[in-house]
Motif scaffolding. Structure first.
Motif, PDB file in Angstrom:
ATOM      1  N   ASP A 147       7.757   8.455   0.621  1.00 34.61           N
ATOM      2  CA  ASP A 147       7.653   8.501   2.090  1.00 34.61           C
ATOM      3  C   ASP A 147       7.408   7.083   2.607  1.00 34.61           C
ATOM      4  O   ASP A 147       6.283   6.592   2.569  1.00 34.61           O
ATOM      5  N   MET A 162       2.436   1.900  -3.370  1.00 36.10           N
ATOM      6  CA  MET A 162       1.447   2.280  -4.385  1.00 36.10           C
ATOM      7  C   MET A 162       0.932   3.708  -4.176  1.00 36.10           C
ATOM      8  O   MET A 162       0.541   4.386  -5.139  1.00 36.10           O
ATOM      9  N   THR A 163       0.921   4.181  -2.931  1.00 39.69           N
ATOM     10  CA  THR A 163       0.360   5.509  -2.635  1.00 39.69           C
ATOM     11  C   THR A 163       1.426   6.599  -2.632  1.00 39.69           C
ATOM     12  O   THR A 163       1.252   7.646  -3.245  1.00 39.69           O
ATOM     13  N   ASP A 164       2.538   6.388  -1.940  1.00 46.31           N
ATOM     14  CA  ASP A 164       3.568   7.428  -1.846  1.00 46.31           C
ATOM     15  C   ASP A 164       4.927   6.766  -1.628  1.00 46.31           C
ATOM     16  O   ASP A 164       5.422   6.677  -0.499  1.00 46.31           O
ATOM     17  N   TRP A 212       6.558   5.373   5.151  1.00 48.16           N
ATOM     18  CA  TRP A 212       5.977   5.438   6.495  1.00 48.16           C
ATOM     19  C   TRP A 212       5.806   4.069   7.150  1.00 48.16           C
ATOM     20  O   TRP A 212       5.654   3.948   8.363  1.00 48.16           O
ATOM     21  N   ILE A 235       0.834  -1.208   0.000  1.00 51.95           N
ATOM     22  CA  ILE A 235       0.000   0.000   0.000  1.00 51.95           C
ATOM     23  C   ILE A 235       0.864   1.251   0.000  1.00 51.95           C
ATOM     24  O   ILE A 235       0.599   2.224  -0.724  1.00 51.95           O
ATOM     25  N   ASN A 236       1.933   1.231   0.844  1.00 53.45           N
ATOM     26  CA  ASN A 236       2.847   2.371   0.937  1.00 53.45           C
ATOM     27  C   ASN A 236       3.476   2.689  -0.427  1.00 53.45           C
ATOM     28  O   ASN A 236       3.500   3.850  -0.869  1.00 53.45           O
TER      29      ASN A 236
END
Length: 258
Positions: free
Chosen positions: A225, A220-222, A227, A217-218
Motif C-alpha cells: 500500500d 518497511m511497514t506495508d 500511501w 517508512i512506507n
C-alpha cells in the motif's frame, strides 16, 4: 650563454585613470599634470628605498627591496595625490590606480620583466581610482604591520597569468566604503533570498527530504500500500498554490515578499 639574472622583488605599478579622455580634453594641461603626478610618485618611492625602472606611457613601474616599503610608498603616494588633485576641476581631475606584487622577475639591463611585473600591472587595473590593490603574497608580508585595513576580493583570473591571483584592496580614506563594490559576490545555492522562488527552493528541499523519510517508512511497514503518494500530492499542492496565487494577483514571481 649564461641564464638570465632573476630576483625576488616587490613591484609597484601606477597608472592614470582615463588618461586618453583627459588628453582629448586638454593635451597640454594633462601632460603637465602627468609630470606633477610622477614627481609625487617618485618622491614617495624614493622615501621607501624604491627604484623607478619604467616610465612608459602614462604609467610608472618601480621595485622595492621589501613588500612593506612598496605598500607604504603606495599609501603615501595616494594620500599626496589626493591632496594635489583636490583643487582640480572634477572633469579633469587626475587620479591613479596602484597595484603591488611580490614576485620573481627577470633582470634586463635597468628594466625588469616577467610575471612578477605583469601581475602588478593587472592588480592596478582592479583597484578603484585613488586606490591600491595587493597580491596575496604582499598581503601576507604586510598584514599587522600597517594601520590601513584590507578587503579580500578573492582569487581573480588575470590575462596571460596561468593561475588566479588572490587580491586584497586597501581601504583608502573616503573611498573605503566603495571597496566592497568590487568584491565578487557568490550567490548561495539554496539560500532563501526573500523572493517567492527563494521560498520555493527552501520548501522543495524540505519536502523532498520529508518524502524520502516517509517512503522508507512506507516500504518497511506495508510495501503493498503506497500511501506515501497521497502525502506527495498534498505537498505538491502546497508548493504550487503560492505561485498560482502570485500569478493571479499579477505580482512578479521573483519579487521579494513584503
Amino acid at each position: 650563454m649564461p641564464p638570465p639574472e632573476r630576483r625576488l622583488t616587490a613591484i609597484f605599478c601606477a597608472d592614470v585613470v582615463g588618461y586618453s579622455r583627459l588628453v582629448g580634453q586638454d593635451e597640454t594641461g594633462t601632460l603637465a599634470r602627468l609630470d606633477q603626478a610622477r614627481a609625487i610618485l617618485q618622491t614617495a618611492i624614493a622615501a621607501q628605498g624604491g627604484r623607478v625602472f619604467n616610465l612608459a606611457g602614462d604609467g610608472l613601474l618601480a621595485e622595492f627591496p621589501s613588500a612593506l616599503g612598496a605598500v607604504q610608498a603606495a599609501i603615501a603616494a595616494q594620500d599626496s595625490l589626493g591632496v594635489w588633485a583636490a583643487d582640480q576641476p572634477e572633469g579633469q581631475r587626475m587620479r591613479l590606480r596602484i597595484g603591488v606584487n611580490l614576485g620573481d622577475v627577470v633582470v634586463s639591463g635597468a628594466d625588469l620583466l616577467g610575471d612578477g611585473v605583469n601581475v602588478a600591472a593587472r592588480l592596478q587595473e582592479v583597484a578603484l581610482p585613488g586606490g591600491i590593490c595587493l597580491s596575496g603574497a604582499v598581503h601576507d608580508q604586510v598584514r599587522g604591520r600597517i594601520e590601513t585595513g584590507f578587503a579580500d576580493l578573492g582569487p581573480r583570473p588575470m590575462k596571460n597569468i596561468a593561475e588566479p591571483v588572490r587580491v586584497y584592496a586597501l581601504r583608502m580614506g573616503a573611498d573605503a566604503h566603495r571597496v566592497e563594490s568590487v568584491t565578487p559576490q557568490v550567490a548561495p545555492v539554496v539560500a532563501d533570498d526573500g523572493s517567492l522562488f527563494g521560498h520555493f527552493r527552501r520548501r522543495l528541499i524540505g519536502g523532498v527530504m520529508l518524502l524520502a523519510l516517509l517512503l522508507v517508512i512506507n516500504l518497511m511497514t506495508d510495501p503493498r500500500d503506497l500511501w506515501v503518494r497521497w502525502v506527495a500530492l498534498g505537498l505538491a499542492i502546497m508548493l504550487v498554490m503560492p505561485m498560482v496565487r502570485r500569478l493571479l494577483s499579477g505580482r512578479p514571481l521573483g519579487a521579494r515578499s513584503k
